[in-house]
Design a protein around this motif. Structure first.
Motif, PDB file in Angstrom:
ATOM      1  N   THR A  10    -100.991  53.132 -48.720  1.00 49.83           N
ATOM      2  CA  THR A  10    -101.571  52.607 -47.484  1.00 49.83           C
ATOM      3  C   THR A  10    -102.887  51.880 -47.743  1.00 49.83           C
ATOM      4  O   THR A  10    -103.124  50.782 -47.219  1.00 49.83           O
ATOM      5  N   LEU A  11    -103.762  52.497 -48.540  1.00 54.75           N
ATOM      6  CA  LEU A  11    -105.056  51.851 -48.816  1.00 54.75           C
ATOM      7  C   LEU A  11    -104.848  50.555 -49.610  1.00 54.75           C
ATOM      8  O   LEU A  11    -105.592  49.586 -49.413  1.00 54.75           O
ATOM      9  N   THR A  12    -103.848  50.527 -50.471  1.00 53.95           N
ATOM     10  CA  THR A  12    -103.561  49.321 -51.245  1.00 53.95           C
ATOM     11  C   THR A  12    -103.103  48.186 -50.334  1.00 53.95           C
ATOM     12  O   THR A  12    -103.553  47.041 -50.468  1.00 53.95           O
ATOM     13  N   PHE A  18    -106.707  42.712 -46.263  1.00 54.57           N
ATOM     14  CA  PHE A  18    -108.100  42.330 -46.054  1.00 54.57           C
ATOM     15  C   PHE A  18    -108.490  41.169 -46.964  1.00 54.57           C
ATOM     16  O   PHE A  18    -109.174  40.232 -46.528  1.00 54.57           O
ATOM     17  N   ILE A  19    -108.060  41.214 -48.200  1.00 56.57           N
ATOM     18  CA  ILE A  19    -108.369  40.136 -49.149  1.00 56.57           C
ATOM     19  C   ILE A  19    -107.742  38.825 -48.689  1.00 56.57           C
ATOM     20  O   ILE A  19    -108.384  37.764 -48.722  1.00 56.57           O
ATOM     21  N   GLY A 187    -112.483  43.972 -40.001  1.00 56.12           N
ATOM     22  CA  GLY A 187    -113.216  45.234 -39.957  1.00 56.12           C
ATOM     23  C   GLY A 187    -112.289  46.431 -39.955  1.00 56.12           C
ATOM     24  O   GLY A 187    -112.525  47.422 -40.658  1.00 56.12           O
ATOM     25  N   TYR A 188    -111.216  46.343 -39.172  1.00 58.22           N
ATOM     26  CA  TYR A 188    -110.235  47.436 -39.135  1.00 58.22           C
ATOM     27  C   TYR A 188    -109.576  47.636 -40.495  1.00 58.22           C
ATOM     28  O   TYR A 188    -109.411  48.767 -40.968  1.00 58.22           O
ATOM     29  N   THR A 193    -109.022  50.857 -45.370  1.00 62.08           N
ATOM     30  CA  THR A 193    -109.038  50.993 -46.838  1.00 62.08           C
ATOM     31  C   THR A 193    -109.994  52.101 -47.263  1.00 62.08           C
ATOM     32  O   THR A 193    -109.659  52.930 -48.123  1.00 62.08           O
ATOM     33  N   ILE A 194    -111.169  52.123 -46.647  1.00 62.22           N
ATOM     34  CA  ILE A 194    -112.163  53.151 -46.963  1.00 62.22           C
ATOM     35  C   ILE A 194    -111.673  54.533 -46.555  1.00 62.22           C
ATOM     36  O   ILE A 194    -111.781  55.496 -47.320  1.00 62.22           O
ATOM     37  N   LEU A 195    -111.123  54.637 -45.337  1.00 59.30           N
ATOM     38  CA  LEU A 195    -110.642  55.934 -44.843  1.00 59.30           C
ATOM     39  C   LEU A 195    -109.576  56.519 -45.753  1.00 59.30           C
ATOM     40  O   LEU A 195    -109.659  57.691 -46.141  1.00 59.30           O
ATOM     41  N   PHE A 196    -108.581  55.722 -46.114  1.00 64.29           N
ATOM     42  CA  PHE A 196    -107.503  56.245 -46.945  1.00 64.29           C
ATOM     43  C   PHE A 196    -107.955  56.493 -48.387  1.00 64.29           C
ATOM     44  O   PHE A 196    -107.374  57.333 -49.080  1.00 64.29           O
TER      45      PHE A 196
END
Length: 210
Positions: A10-12, A18-19, A187-188, A193-196
């Protein structure tokens, strides 16, 4: 093992999205999306416009950071009373860690893009700090609260309400012309990414102390 893999995947995905969005923003390839977003939110009813302004003040990045530490402290105290201190520490790591890291990352990333706000006011626009901190605080808190509740209905209510509130806070910034809609989405994605990432490493800690 399955949960860790889910967090990592998920974070990936969120980071890649985002990129991609960031590249589009950098080459000014998001004009039509942003223009549509501004037109859409300018047509909102008067009652909702009033709520936008109130939520914008109540959920500022700094207050979200404060809320994160306050909620973490409350959960730590509650967990200690219930003899579940390890769960309290895990909760504090997830909520405080996510909100703090989102705050720091936003301050670091924004100058790299240097995107001017829609209304030309002070500060940079991409990614939205309100969107990042709202997501970090509300979604991480909702996830943690579901660990303290056994019944399905309250869990669903917490998750749904936190998602709606997060969206409301983020997109209020579009109405107030402080951000483009892609600032909010970016932002979301970055906050997710940070949360996961936090969940991935916090889950290692939780497994070791179990």
């Amino acid at each position: 093992m399955y949960r860790k893999k889910t967090y990592l995947v998920t974070l990936t995905i969120c980071l890649i999205l985002f990129i991609i969005l960031s590249i589009m923003v950098k080459i000014n390839f998001t004009y039509f999306i942003d223009h549509f977003g501004q037109l859409l939110f300018q047509q909102t009813p008067h009652q909702i416009q009033h709520l936008f302004k109130r939520f914008d003040k109540f959920f500022s990045p700094k207050t979200d950071l404060f809320y994160g530490f306050a909620i973490s402290a409350c959960l730590l105290a509650f967990s200690k009373i219930k003899d579940q201190l390890n769960l309290g520490i895990y909760s504090a790591i997830v909520i405080s860690g996510t909100t703090l890291l989102a705050f720091i990352v936003n301050m670091t990333v924004k100058p790299l893009f240097g995107r001017i706000r829609p209304d030309g006011s002070k500060g940079f626009s991409y990614p939205s700090d309100h969107a990042m901190l709202a997501f970090a605080l509300l979604i991480s808190t909702a996830y943690i609260l579901t660990l303290y509740i056994n019944r399905t209905t309250p869990k669903l209510l917490i998750i749904i309400s936190s998602v709606i509130l997060t969206l409301f806070i983020g997109f209020s910034r579009v109405y107030l012309e402080k951000h483009f809609i892609t600032d909010i989405i970016g932002g979301y994605l970055l906050s997710a990414t940070i949360l996961f990432s936090i969940l991935y490493f916090a889950n290692i800690y939780r497994k070791e102390i179990s």
